[in-house]
Design an enzyme around this catalytic site. Structure first.
Site, mmCIF file in Angstrom:
data_model
loop_
_atom_site.group_PDB
_atom_site.id
_atom_site.type_symbol
_atom_site.label_atom_id
_atom_site.label_comp_id
_atom_site.label_asym_id
_atom_site.label_seq_id
_atom_site.Cartn_x
_atom_site.Cartn_y
_atom_site.Cartn_z
ATOM 1 N N ASP A 34 0.836 -1.194 0.000
ATOM 2 C CA ASP A 34 0.000 0.000 0.000
ATOM 3 C C ASP A 34 0.875 1.250 0.000
ATOM 4 O O ASP A 34 1.928 1.281 0.629
ATOM 5 C CB ASP A 34 -0.930 0.002 1.232
ATOM 6 C CG ASP A 34 -2.181 0.834 1.006
ATOM 7 O OD1 ASP A 34 -2.067 2.063 0.858
ATOM 8 O OD2 ASP A 34 -3.293 0.253 0.964
ATOM 9 N N LYS A 92 -3.388 6.276 -13.668
ATOM 10 C CA LYS A 92 -2.103 5.549 -13.681
ATOM 11 C C LYS A 92 -2.165 4.338 -12.752
ATOM 12 O O LYS A 92 -1.639 3.277 -13.052
ATOM 13 C CB LYS A 92 -0.970 6.466 -13.194
ATOM 14 C CG LYS A 92 -0.392 7.369 -14.242
ATOM 15 C CD LYS A 92 0.824 8.073 -13.640
ATOM 16 C CE LYS A 92 1.475 9.007 -14.620
ATOM 17 N NZ LYS A 92 2.527 9.819 -13.974
ATOM 18 N N TYR A 146 -11.498 7.387 -13.038
ATOM 19 C CA TYR A 146 -11.793 6.157 -12.293
ATOM 20 C C TYR A 146 -12.485 5.140 -13.199
ATOM 21 O O TYR A 146 -12.023 4.015 -13.346
ATOM 22 C CB TYR A 146 -12.670 6.504 -11.097
ATOM 23 C CG TYR A 146 -12.986 5.337 -10.178
ATOM 24 C CD1 TYR A 146 -12.023 4.818 -9.322
ATOM 25 C CD2 TYR A 146 -14.260 4.771 -10.157
ATOM 26 C CE1 TYR A 146 -12.317 3.760 -8.464
ATOM 27 C CE2 TYR A 146 -14.560 3.716 -9.303
ATOM 28 C CZ TYR A 146 -13.590 3.217 -8.455
ATOM 29 O OH TYR A 146 -13.887 2.175 -7.607
ATOM 30 N N THR A 176 -19.939 -0.592 -1.437
ATOM 31 C CA THR A 176 -19.695 -1.392 -0.238
ATOM 32 C C THR A 176 -19.374 -0.441 0.916
ATOM 33 O O THR A 176 -18.706 0.575 0.710
ATOM 34 C CB THR A 176 -18.528 -2.359 -0.497
ATOM 35 O OG1 THR A 176 -18.833 -3.117 -1.668
ATOM 36 C CG2 THR A 176 -18.311 -3.308 0.672
HETATM 37 P P1 NAD Z 1 -9.822 2.692 -0.145
HETATM 38 O O1 NAD Z 1 -9.537 4.029 -0.695
HETATM 39 O O2 NAD Z 1 -10.171 2.579 1.286
HETATM 40 O O3 NAD Z 1 -8.614 1.698 -0.408
HETATM 41 C C1 NAD Z 1 -7.743 1.794 -1.504
HETATM 42 C C2 NAD Z 1 -6.335 1.479 -1.024
HETATM 43 O O4 NAD Z 1 -5.430 1.529 -2.140
HETATM 44 C C3 NAD Z 1 -5.819 2.502 0.006
HETATM 45 O O5 NAD Z 1 -5.233 1.836 1.085
HETATM 46 C C4 NAD Z 1 -4.808 3.311 -0.784
HETATM 47 O O6 NAD Z 1 -3.799 3.876 0.020
HETATM 48 C C5 NAD Z 1 -4.284 2.271 -1.754
HETATM 49 N N1 NAD Z 1 -3.695 2.857 -2.968
HETATM 50 C C6 NAD Z 1 -4.230 3.818 -3.765
HETATM 51 N N2 NAD Z 1 -3.405 4.076 -4.786
HETATM 52 C C7 NAD Z 1 -2.317 3.259 -4.635
HETATM 53 C C8 NAD Z 1 -1.133 3.054 -5.373
HETATM 54 N N3 NAD Z 1 -0.864 3.750 -6.497
HETATM 55 N N4 NAD Z 1 -0.245 2.115 -4.942
HETATM 56 C C9 NAD Z 1 -0.491 1.415 -3.813
HETATM 57 N N5 NAD Z 1 -1.604 1.573 -3.059
HETATM 58 C C10 NAD Z 1 -2.510 2.485 -3.476
HETATM 59 O O7 NAD Z 1 -10.994 2.083 -1.051
HETATM 60 P P2 NAD Z 1 -11.806 0.712 -0.900
HETATM 61 O O8 NAD Z 1 -13.227 1.043 -0.778
HETATM 62 O O9 NAD Z 1 -11.163 -0.174 0.104
HETATM 63 O O10 NAD Z 1 -11.604 0.109 -2.358
HETATM 64 C C11 NAD Z 1 -10.679 -0.933 -2.626
HETATM 65 C C12 NAD Z 1 -10.807 -1.356 -4.074
HETATM 66 O O11 NAD Z 1 -12.131 -1.836 -4.332
HETATM 67 C C13 NAD Z 1 -10.548 -0.233 -5.074
HETATM 68 O O12 NAD Z 1 -9.838 -0.751 -6.174
HETATM 69 C C14 NAD Z 1 -11.928 0.181 -5.493
HETATM 70 O O13 NAD Z 1 -11.942 0.721 -6.784
HETATM 71 C C15 NAD Z 1 -12.682 -1.144 -5.427
HETATM 72 N N6 NAD Z 1 -14.115 -0.913 -5.244
HETATM 73 C C16 NAD Z 1 -14.598 -0.465 -4.055
HETATM 74 C C17 NAD Z 1 -15.954 -0.212 -3.914
HETATM 75 C C18 NAD Z 1 -16.556 0.282 -2.615
HETATM 76 O O14 NAD Z 1 -17.741 0.606 -2.595
HETATM 77 N N7 NAD Z 1 -15.845 0.335 -1.515
HETATM 78 C C19 NAD Z 1 -16.824 -0.418 -4.996
HETATM 79 C C20 NAD Z 1 -16.278 -0.847 -6.194
HETATM 80 C C21 NAD Z 1 -14.923 -1.110 -6.303
#
Ligand code: NAD
Ligand code: UDP
Length: 314
Positions: A34, A92, A146, A176
């Site tokens: 992360d 990216k 996104y 979620t």
């Molecule tokens: P979040 O923002 O809490 O978690 C994302 C994590 O990725 C964070 O810990 C962040 O620091 C890390 N991160 C971001 N860019 C990074 C990089 N370049 N390199 C390394 N780490 C990086 O979001 P979340 O809700 O936990 O979502 C997790 C995944 O699930 C994401 O890919 C998101 O698109 C996908 N998703 C989530 C939801 C939702 O409703 N929560 C819905 C659809 C998809």
């Protein structure tokens, strides 16, 4: 059960931290990668004593060389506020991040699951959204970094699979929520709960008639691991979401009722390209994984409210 070495990118985020915990509980070795852009060490600090848990601070837009059996690619900011903060970095992360993760999976012959999103359907013309629907996405709007990033990631996953036989899984995750969302995350569930607990006005964007289908984190974790455990012939995409659809007005009323808050509601302008409707067709997930999101919104919200109450008590 075979003990596996599992990489979770974005492992310090909301979903990632729960997934790391779940995988450790199943007896696997977990490597959390992360950059801490939207995640935090607080989300995973309770796992630091576990000798099967390792953390690397790393940005997945850069290459990564590790030895693992399975990869969950979750790294990417998910809240509109966060992913629009640095849109170039967001795209990216989805595109270069996927190339690096897929290159790694190819080298070490790991199975790799992409956390895709209902956003690939954009502002949908059909409801509920079935996996066969190609979507209605604006390629040049403020959400495109996104949406299009995630769509391109799906393309990359499919092409690495077709061209290099990489073992892939694509999960299309719908909204979620749950404990460990950041209080200032900007997404609707955490915003409303924090506003209600602080007796601040709940901010509804637009007239609140837009809909979302909210899935509690525990249901998603069951769906993700069921998908990862399917045979190599199953690649998806598979919708993972709760099929019960609510308007944002209904969500606000439920949060007010459950918190007993005296907050009022303020209506603010609807952000550009905000989807009007979102509801998953879950038939494929049911048939394939024998899985269905089961936790009612009311019950999930209660657990999430308790988490934020504890957080506010400090
Ligand atoms: P979040 O923002 O809490 O978690 C994302 C994590 O990725 C964070 O810990 C962040 O620091 C890390 N991160 C971001 N860019 C990074 C990089 N370049 N390199 C390394 N780490 C990086 O979001 P979340 O809700 O936990 O979502 C997790 C995944 O699930 C994401 O890919 C998101 O698109 C996908 N998703 C989530 C939801 C939702 O409703 N929560 C819905 C659809 C998809
Ligand atoms: N929303 C809202 N008030 C808020 C935050 C969000 O009314 O304080 C709305 C937003 O406009 C959208 C829905 O709630 O229609 C879900 O927003 P979120 O950012 O949680 O996720 P999205 O599904 O839009 O990616």
């Amino acid at each position: 059960m075979k003990r596996k070495r599992v990489l979770v990118t974005g492992g310090a985020g909301f979903i990632g931290s729960h997934l790391c915990e779940r995988l450790l509980g199943m007896g696997h070795d977990v490597l959390c990668v992360d950059s801490y852009f939207t995640g935090s060490r607080d989300n995973i600090s309770h796992l630091f004593d576990n000798y099967r848990f390792e953390v690397i601070r790393h940005d997945i837009t850069k290459e990564l060389f590790v030895e693992v059996d399975e990869i969950y690619n979750l790294a990417c900011p998910a809240s509109p506020v966060h992913y629009q903060y640095n849109p170039i970095k967001t795209i990216k992360t989805s595109v270069m991040g996927s190339i690096h993760v897929l290159g790694l999976a190819k080298r070490v012959k790991a199975k790799v699951l992409q956390a895709s999103t209902s956003e690939v359907y954009g502002d949908p013309h059909s409801s509920p959204q079935h996996e066969s629907y190609w979507g209605n996405v604006n390629p040049i709007g403020i959400r495109s970094c996104y949406d299009e990033g995630k769509r391109c990631a799906e393309t990359l996953f499919m092409d690495y699979h077709r061209q290099n036989q990489v073992r892939i899984k694509i999960a299309r995750i719908f909204n979620t929520y749950g404990p460990r969302m950041q209080p200032d995350d900007g997404r609707v569930a955490s915003n409303f709960i924090m506003q209600a607990l602080r007796d601040e006005d709940l901010t509804i964007y637009g007239d609140g008639t837009q809909t979302r289908s909210f899935q509690y984190i525990d249901d998603l974790l069951d769906g993700l691991s069921a998908l990862m455990d399917t045979g190599d012939e199953i690649i998806g995409p598979v919708n993972l979401g709760n099929k019960n659809e609510f308007t944002i007005n209904e969500l606000a009323q439920m949060v007010l009722e459950l918190t007993g808050s005296g907050s009022r509601i303020t209506y603010l302008p609807l952000p550009e390209n905000d989807p009007v409707q979102r509801k998953p067709d879950t038939a494929y997930a049911r048939e394939l994984l024998d899985w269905e999101a089961a936790i009612p919104l009311r019950e999930g919200l209660q657990k999430t409210i308790s988490y934020f109450e504890t957080l506010l008590r400090g």
